[in-house]
Structures are given as C-alpha cells and as structure tokens.
Design a protein around this motif. Structure first.
Motif, PDB file in Angstrom:
ATOM      1  N   SER A   1      37.996   9.248  32.074  1.00 56.69           N
ATOM      2  CA  SER A   1      38.857   8.143  32.468  1.00 56.69           C
ATOM      3  C   SER A   1      40.326   8.473  32.198  1.00 56.69           C
ATOM      4  N   LEU A   2      40.601   9.110  31.067  1.00 60.76           N
ATOM      5  CA  LEU A   2      41.970   9.536  30.768  1.00 60.76           C
ATOM      6  C   LEU A   2      42.438  10.619  31.737  1.00 60.76           C
ATOM      7  N   LEU A   3      41.560  11.523  32.121  1.00 61.31           N
ATOM      8  CA  LEU A   3      41.898  12.549  33.103  1.00 61.31           C
ATOM      9  C   LEU A   3      42.269  11.913  34.444  1.00 61.31           C
ATOM     10  N   LEU A   4      41.501  10.911  34.858  1.00 63.41           N
ATOM     11  CA  LEU A   4      41.825  10.186  36.089  1.00 63.41           C
ATOM     12  C   LEU A   4      43.173   9.494  35.966  1.00 63.41           C
ATOM     13  N   PHE A   5      43.467   8.956  34.785  1.00 63.01           N
ATOM     14  CA  PHE A   5      44.758   8.312  34.532  1.00 63.01           C
ATOM     15  C   PHE A   5      45.905   9.305  34.709  1.00 63.01           C
ATOM     16  N   PHE A   6      45.759  10.503  34.138  1.00 62.11           N
ATOM     17  CA  PHE A   6      46.820  11.496  34.255  1.00 62.11           C
ATOM     18  C   PHE A   6      46.947  12.029  35.679  1.00 62.11           C
ATOM     19  N   ILE A   7      45.855  12.095  36.403  1.00 62.05           N
ATOM     20  CA  ILE A   7      45.926  12.501  37.804  1.00 62.05           C
ATOM     21  C   ILE A   7      46.701  11.475  38.616  1.00 62.05           C
TER      22      ILE A   7
ATOM     23  N   LEU B   1      34.633   2.035  22.078  1.00 63.90           N
ATOM     24  CA  LEU B   1      34.822   3.041  23.126  1.00 63.90           C
ATOM     25  C   LEU B   1      34.503   2.457  24.502  1.00 63.90           C
ATOM     26  N   PHE B   2      33.473   1.606  24.587  1.00 62.63           N
ATOM     27  CA  PHE B   2      33.159   0.923  25.844  1.00 62.63           C
ATOM     28  C   PHE B   2      34.324   0.040  26.280  1.00 62.63           C
ATOM     29  N   LEU B   3      34.899  -0.702  25.335  1.00 61.25           N
ATOM     30  CA  LEU B   3      36.061  -1.535  25.674  1.00 61.25           C
ATOM     31  C   LEU B   3      37.248  -0.680  26.124  1.00 61.25           C
ATOM     32  N   ALA B   4      37.469   0.448  25.472  1.00 59.37           N
ATOM     33  CA  ALA B   4      38.565   1.339  25.856  1.00 59.37           C
ATOM     34  C   ALA B   4      38.350   1.899  27.258  1.00 59.37           C
ATOM     35  N   ILE B   5      37.113   2.244  27.594  1.00 62.25           N
ATOM     36  CA  ILE B   5      36.812   2.758  28.934  1.00 62.25           C
ATOM     37  C   ILE B   5      37.049   1.675  29.976  1.00 62.25           C
TER      38      ILE B   5
ATOM     39  N   VAL C   1      32.075   3.800  38.646  1.00 60.46           N
ATOM     40  CA  VAL C   1      30.996   4.648  38.134  1.00 60.46           C
ATOM     41  C   VAL C   1      31.161   4.880  36.633  1.00 60.46           C
ATOM     42  N   LEU C   2      32.385   5.138  36.183  1.00 55.71           N
ATOM     43  CA  LEU C   2      32.619   5.371  34.760  1.00 55.71           C
ATOM     44  C   LEU C   2      32.300   4.127  33.937  1.00 55.71           C
ATOM     45  N   ILE C   3      32.712   2.963  34.418  1.00 56.02           N
ATOM     46  CA  ILE C   3      32.416   1.726  33.691  1.00 56.02           C
ATOM     47  C   ILE C   3      30.926   1.433  33.724  1.00 56.02           C
ATOM     48  N   PHE C   4      30.282   1.668  34.861  1.00 60.41           N
ATOM     49  CA  PHE C   4      28.841   1.429  34.970  1.00 60.41           C
ATOM     50  C   PHE C   4      28.052   2.330  34.029  1.00 60.41           C
ATOM     51  N   VAL C   5      28.424   3.602  33.951  1.00 60.89           N
ATOM     52  CA  VAL C   5      27.732   4.536  33.058  1.00 60.89           C
ATOM     53  C   VAL C   5      27.915   4.120  31.604  1.00 60.89           C
ATOM     54  N   SER C   6      29.128   3.731  31.225  1.00 64.00           N
ATOM     55  CA  SER C   6      29.338   3.318  29.839  1.00 64.00           C
ATOM     56  C   SER C   6      28.613   2.008  29.533  1.00 64.00           C
TER      57      SER C   6
ATOM     58  N   TYR D   1      30.036   8.589  25.206  1.00 58.99           N
ATOM     59  CA  TYR D   1      31.155   7.662  25.347  1.00 58.99           C
ATOM     60  C   TYR D   1      32.479   8.410  25.330  1.00 58.99           C
ATOM     61  N   ILE D   2      32.594   9.375  24.443  1.00 58.15           N
ATOM     62  CA  ILE D   2      33.834  10.153  24.357  1.00 58.15           C
ATOM     63  C   ILE D   2      34.055  10.948  25.639  1.00 58.15           C
ATOM     64  N   THR D   3      32.991  11.500  26.209  1.00 58.90           N
ATOM     65  CA  THR D   3      33.101  12.242  27.463  1.00 58.90           C
ATOM     66  C   THR D   3      33.557  11.333  28.601  1.00 58.90           C
ATOM     67  N   VAL D   4      32.993  10.141  28.690  1.00 61.15           N
ATOM     68  CA  VAL D   4      33.386   9.202  29.744  1.00 61.15           C
ATOM     69  C   VAL D   4      34.834   8.751  29.533  1.00 61.15           C
ATOM     70  N   LEU D   5      35.242   8.545  28.286  1.00 56.46           N
ATOM     71  CA  LEU D   5      36.629   8.168  28.009  1.00 56.46           C
ATOM     72  C   LEU D   5      37.592   9.290  28.391  1.00 56.46           C
TER      73      LEU D   5
END
Length: 109
Positions: free
Chosen positions: A27-33, A85-89, A55-60, A20-24
C-alpha cells in the motif's frame, strides 16, 4: 504446546503479522507511485488505483477475520498490532484514492 514457537508471543497469536506488514508495504509502494511524477504512467488510472486498493483492503480484512477464527479455536488472545495494521492499511487505501483523484483533477485543468 505448539510445534513452532513463532505462532504465539506472550499468549498472543502473531503468525499472520508478516502478511499484514507485506500488505502495508504494498500500500505504501502504491502511495509512492502515485506521489512521484516519474513513476506516473499511463497504466496508472482510476480503475487500477481503486482495484489495487480494494484488493489490498479485502486481503487484510480476510486476514483479520481468519486470525480471529484461529485465535478462537486455539484459545489464544487476539493481536492488537494486527488490528492497528489493518486500520493503517485501510487509511492508506483511502489516502491513495483521494490523492490520486486530487492529482488527476489538477492535471486535467
């Protein structure tokens, strides 16, 4: 009771928490991009943002579902941190899509 002590912490199944932390983080990396104009390239389009976010939401979501099955089978309690963490993602995914399309709409005007 188990071979590895890291499967549980105080009766709560925490084995999938690093995923979950890896997926989050992804997601944060995509946000900063999306936010930083220096990283904004031609590869970053609406389809890519929606696809990566989906894909990130589906995996989580799958992680949450399978952790529920595992918890039920081995008789432990669920992990509320994993749910948060799922809600945050999910929220970060929605924010990524909204910010991209708001930024894209401003740049074309």
């Amino acid at each position: 009771m188990y071979t590895y002590d890291s499967f549980e912490t105080l009766g709560v199944f925490t084995l999938l928490r690093p995923m979950y932390i890896t997926v989050l983080v992804m997601s944060l990396l995509l946000f900063f991009i999306i936010i930083i104009p220096k990283f904004y390239t031609r590869w970053l389009n609406g389809f890519a943002i929606i696809s990566l976010t989906s894909v990130l939401i589906f995996v989580s979501c799958q992680l949450l579902y399978y952790s529920g099955i595992i918890v039920d089978e081995i008789g432990l309690g669920g992990d509320p941190v994993s749910f948060y963490l799922f809600l945050a993602i999910t929220i970060m995914g929605a924010i990524n899509i909204i910010i991209y399309f708001l930024k894209c709409g401003k740049s074309t005007k």
